[in-house]
Design an enzyme around this catalytic site. Structure first.
Site, short mmCIF file in Angstrom:
data_model
loop_
_atom_site.label_atom_id
_atom_site.label_comp_id
_atom_site.label_asym_id
_atom_site.label_seq_id
_atom_site.Cartn_x
_atom_site.Cartn_y
_atom_site.Cartn_z
N ALA A 1 -9.19 0.92 0.74
CA ALA A 1 -9.18 2.18 0.73
C ALA A 1 -9.46 3.58 -0.09
CB ALA A 1 -8.22 1.80 1.35
N GLY B 1 -9.17 -3.09 0.43
CA GLY B 1 -10.18 -3.01 2.45
C GLY B 1 -11.24 -3.93 2.20
N GLU C 1 -11.33 -7.33 2.67
CA GLU C 1 -10.62 -7.40 3.24
C GLU C 1 -10.75 -7.08 4.55
OE1 GLU C 1 -7.18 -4.79 1.86
OE2 GLU C 1 -5.48 -6.29 2.50
N GLU D 1 -4.75 -4.05 -5.88
CA GLU D 1 -3.55 -3.54 -4.87
C GLU D 1 -2.22 -3.20 -5.73
OE1 GLU D 1 -5.33 -5.13 -3.39
OE2 GLU D 1 -6.07 -4.39 -1.35
#
Ligand code: CAA
Length: 260
Positions: A66, A111, A114, A134
């Site tokens: 992200a 992300g 993911e 993260e």
């Protein structure tokens, strides 16, 4: 919707969604995730698309997570809303009727890892790197990483990746079952297209029902899962492609499936 951050094309029944922010290593900002949502919703209702491939632009990164610059100033409510937005789009990808293959051409971090786990399976180039960094940024994974990565590689490896925030290379990702295949970067798209075309040649309804049975089954007990399988198995006998597939076998010829 005009896309500024992704590319999308369809050729021979294969859709190609490319995250296209190479200067930011294809990091997912809100605009990119919104474009992915629009694209995925169109793919879901396009029966000409038999398989979707997701990849990243350039030769360095699939998706580096992200967008940290965009997230840096969020408060808890905004962080939660952003997480739910990304989760929902990745769930739409997971729930697409068509199989989705991640072609991982470089960094698949946060992300990005993911996103790859919301795809049906993953092929990687030799330079690919995987991780969930993260906790080093003071957050948890937020686009499904604590759930889907765990289901792909098991609790031990998922916990190690998430707690350490470290990166693993493509060979290690292969060893732990995160990717199905590792190939030289120059060959990645050819190898992915080859498997996508192999899938696209099969009876589309049967492929899609198989996907639905597998995905529904992993979220329930085996007795419920196999009863769902019995329903989709039975439904396939209502398709023209079942008659064609079995007829072709009996007549010793190649089937010509229509998706009906
Ligand atoms: N967000 C925003 N920008 C990013 C980014 C990200 N996730 N990853 C890379 N970029 C940008 C960099 O800021 C840099 O931009 P500038 O040139 O404007 O400074 C550009 O991409 C190139 O990156 P680097 O110079 O850092 O390239 P590098 O080769 O030295 O390092 C890297 C590559 C190791 C991937 C490094 O960029 C990096 O660590 N990126 C962040 C990875 C990360 O932590 N991802 C998780 C994000 S959180 C998340 O994803 C939460 C969630 O679950 C949804």
């Amino acid at each position: 919707m005009e896309y500024q951050n992704i590319l999308f094309s369809v050729e021979d029944g294969i859709g190609m969604l490319t995250i296209n922010r190479p200067k930011a290593l294809n990091a997912l900002n809100a605009a990119t995730v919104a474009e992915m949502k629009d694209c995925v919703e169109k793919v879901a209702v396009n029966s000409d698309i038999k398989v979707l491939v997701i990849t990243g632009s350039g030769d360095k990164s699939f998706v580096a997570g992200a967008d940290i610059k965009e997230m840096a100033t969020k408060n808890p409510a905004e962080g939660r809303a952003w997480g739910i937005f990304g989760q929902n789009v990745f769930t739409e990808i997971e729930k697409l009727p068509q199989p989705v293959i991640a072609a991982i051409n470089g960094f698949a971090l946060g992300g990005g890892c993911e996103l790859s786990c919301a795809c049906d399976f993953r092929y990687a180039s030799e330079n690919a790197k995987f991780g969930q960094p993260e906790v080093g940024l003071g957050i948890t994974p937020g686009f499904g990483g604590t759930q889907r990565l765990t289901r792909v590689v098991g609790r031990g490896y998922a916990k190690e990746l998430i707690y350490t925030g470290g990166m693993i290379d493509a060979q290690e990702a292969h060893r732990i079952g995160l990717v199905n295949k590792v190939v030289p970067q120059a060959e990645l798209m050819d190898v992915v297209m080859k498997v996508a075309k192999k899938i696209a040649k099969n009876a589309p309804v049967a492929v899609q029902m198989s996907k639905a049975a597998i995905n529904n089954g992993v979220n329930c007990d085996v007795v419920t899962g196999i009863s769902y399988e019995a329903e989709v198995f039975g439904l396939c006998f209502a398709t023209a492609d079942q008659k064609e597939g079995m007829g072709a076998f009996v007549e010793k010829r190649k089937p010509a499936f229509t998706g009906k």
